[in-house]
Design a protein around this motif. Structure first.
Motif, PDB file in Angstrom:
ATOM      1  N   GLN A 150      40.327 -29.528 -82.850  1.00 35.68           N
ATOM      2  CA  GLN A 150      39.076 -29.449 -83.602  1.00 35.68           C
ATOM      3  C   GLN A 150      38.049 -28.677 -82.804  1.00 35.68           C
ATOM      4  N   ARG A 151      37.688 -27.516 -83.343  1.00 36.54           N
ATOM      5  CA  ARG A 151      36.743 -26.622 -82.674  1.00 36.54           C
ATOM      6  C   ARG A 151      36.280 -25.572 -83.658  1.00 36.54           C
ATOM      7  N   LEU A 152      35.190 -24.925 -83.320  1.00 37.89           N
ATOM      8  CA  LEU A 152      34.710 -23.770 -84.071  1.00 37.89           C
ATOM      9  C   LEU A 152      34.811 -22.552 -83.161  1.00 37.89           C
ATOM     10  N   ASP A 153      34.783 -21.385 -83.748  1.00 38.85           N
ATOM     11  CA  ASP A 153      34.774 -20.158 -82.970  1.00 38.85           C
ATOM     12  C   ASP A 153      33.435 -20.075 -82.235  1.00 38.85           C
ATOM     13  N   PRO A 154      33.436 -19.971 -80.911  1.00 43.51           N
ATOM     14  CA  PRO A 154      32.177 -19.891 -80.175  1.00 43.51           C
ATOM     15  C   PRO A 154      31.289 -18.730 -80.621  1.00 43.51           C
ATOM     16  N   THR A 155      31.890 -17.644 -81.067  1.00 41.28           N
ATOM     17  CA  THR A 155      31.095 -16.512 -81.556  1.00 41.28           C
ATOM     18  C   THR A 155      30.298 -16.922 -82.787  1.00 41.28           C
ATOM     19  N   TRP A 156      30.925 -17.665 -83.703  1.00 45.94           N
ATOM     20  CA  TRP A 156      30.232 -18.161 -84.895  1.00 45.94           C
ATOM     21  C   TRP A 156      29.126 -19.133 -84.491  1.00 45.94           C
ATOM     22  N   VAL A 157      29.437 -20.009 -83.539  1.00 44.71           N
ATOM     23  CA  VAL A 157      28.451 -20.988 -83.076  1.00 44.71           C
ATOM     24  C   VAL A 157      27.233 -20.267 -82.515  1.00 44.71           C
ATOM     25  N   GLN A 158      27.457 -19.289 -81.672  1.00 48.26           N
ATOM     26  CA  GLN A 158      26.352 -18.554 -81.056  1.00 48.26           C
ATOM     27  C   GLN A 158      25.537 -17.790 -82.095  1.00 48.26           C
ATOM     28  N   ALA A 159      26.205 -17.239 -83.099  1.00 50.61           N
ATOM     29  CA  ALA A 159      25.518 -16.451 -84.125  1.00 50.61           C
ATOM     30  C   ALA A 159      24.751 -17.306 -85.128  1.00 50.61           C
ATOM     31  N   ASN A 160      25.166 -18.557 -85.331  1.00 44.49           N
ATOM     32  CA  ASN A 160      24.603 -19.345 -86.420  1.00 44.49           C
ATOM     33  C   ASN A 160      23.769 -20.553 -86.013  1.00 44.49           C
ATOM     34  N   THR A 161      23.908 -21.027 -84.787  1.00 50.99           N
ATOM     35  CA  THR A 161      23.115 -22.187 -84.399  1.00 50.99           C
ATOM     36  C   THR A 161      21.709 -21.768 -84.003  1.00 50.99           C
ATOM     37  N   ALA A 162      20.784 -22.689 -84.213  1.00 49.77           N
ATOM     38  CA  ALA A 162      19.395 -22.451 -83.809  1.00 49.77           C
ATOM     39  C   ALA A 162      19.361 -22.361 -82.281  1.00 49.77           C
ATOM     40  N   PRO A 163      18.823 -21.267 -81.730  1.00 55.25           N
ATOM     41  CA  PRO A 163      18.821 -21.102 -80.274  1.00 55.25           C
ATOM     42  C   PRO A 163      18.157 -22.270 -79.538  1.00 55.25           C
ATOM     43  N   GLU A 164      17.106 -22.812 -80.101  1.00 53.29           N
ATOM     44  CA  GLU A 164      16.411 -23.945 -79.479  1.00 53.29           C
ATOM     45  C   GLU A 164      16.757 -25.249 -80.188  1.00 53.29           C
ATOM     46  N   GLY A 165      17.876 -25.256 -80.927  1.00 52.77           N
ATOM     47  CA  GLY A 165      18.251 -26.406 -81.736  1.00 52.77           C
ATOM     48  C   GLY A 165      18.751 -27.591 -80.931  1.00 52.77           C
ATOM     49  N   THR A 166      18.676 -28.735 -81.565  1.00 52.08           N
ATOM     50  CA  THR A 166      19.212 -29.967 -81.013  1.00 52.08           C
ATOM     51  C   THR A 166      20.427 -30.342 -81.852  1.00 52.08           C
ATOM     52  N   HIS A 167      21.512 -30.664 -81.189  1.00 50.85           N
ATOM     53  CA  HIS A 167      22.776 -30.982 -81.841  1.00 50.85           C
ATOM     54  C   HIS A 167      23.258 -32.328 -81.304  1.00 50.85           C
ATOM     55  N   TYR A 168      24.130 -32.993 -82.052  1.00 47.62           N
ATOM     56  CA  TYR A 168      24.553 -34.340 -81.673  1.00 47.62           C
ATOM     57  C   TYR A 168      26.068 -34.483 -81.743  1.00 47.62           C
ATOM     58  N   LEU A 169      26.616 -35.231 -80.793  1.00 47.14           N
ATOM     59  CA  LEU A 169      28.041 -35.573 -80.757  1.00 47.14           C
ATOM     60  C   LEU A 169      28.168 -37.085 -80.897  1.00 47.14           C
ATOM     61  N   TRP A 170      28.982 -37.516 -81.858  1.00 46.85           N
ATOM     62  CA  TRP A 170      29.208 -38.934 -82.107  1.00 46.85           C
ATOM     63  C   TRP A 170      30.706 -39.182 -82.013  1.00 46.85           C
ATOM     64  N   PRO A 171      31.195 -39.871 -80.967  1.00 43.33           N
ATOM     65  CA  PRO A 171      32.634 -40.097 -80.828  1.00 43.33           C
ATOM     66  C   PRO A 171      33.210 -40.863 -82.017  1.00 43.33           C
TER      67      PRO A 171
END
Length: 169
Positions: A33-54
């Motif tokens: 389970q992963r996304l392409d890092p290129t897509w992540v870099q192109a689409n995420t908010a540069p100053e965004g906050t993201h969350y991981l929930w196990p």
């Protein structure tokens, strides 16, 4: 292996640079389970906050050299302010040092956002950019050209329950 090891009961909060590093690591290790890092870099908010929930422990029995991973629900903040949900496999050694949510209220808010957020695939389909554009801008690992499965099905008319496919780039 520590099969009795409990699932961590903490939500991690990460910035975009950390998210990018975790996605790159998952790609390098060819985790499920992963996304392409290129897509992540192109689409995420540069100053965004993201969350991981196990959500669960994951292992790759056919690859005993890869340690067990935490399969996490991932809440991503996009450039336009939208939030989308994905899954990300994270090694425990990478998960543990990440900063955690510090209040119960923030944890509850993250839970509610995860329940309402569309998946990355659903968000891409809503963007209605056409199948050619989706294939080029989708969060598909570049290794798909080497015969590995894509993480999203990027055809114009998707069946109700799409299966991963080889993008054949």
């Amino acid at each position: 292996m520590h099969f009795e090891q409990p699932l961590p009961r903490e939500v991690k909060v990460i910035d975009s640079a950390s998210l990018f590093r975790l996605e790159e690591r998952a790609c390098d290790l060819r985790l499920n389970q992963r996304l392409d890092p290129t897509w992540v870099q192109a689409n995420t908010a540069p100053e965004g906050t993201h969350y991981l929930w196990p959500a669960l422990w994951n292992s790759l029995p056919h690859r005993p050299d890869v340690p067990r991973q935490l399969r996490c629900e991932l809440l991503i903040t996009l450039r336009a302010g939208d939030r989308v949900m994905s899954l990300l496999d994270v090694l425990p050694d990478d998960f543990t040092p990440l900063p955690r949510v510090t209040s119960r209220e923030e944890g509850i808010q993250v839970s509610q956002l995860l329940d309402r957020a569309p998946s990355v695939r659903e968000w891409l389909l809503r963007e209605d950019e056409g199948s050619d554009r989706l294939c080029q801008a989708s969060p598909v690992d570049e290794r798909a050209s080497q015969g590995e499965e894509c993480l999203v099905d990027v055809v114009a008319d998707l069946p109700a329950d799409p299966q991963p496919r080889n993008c054949g780039r």
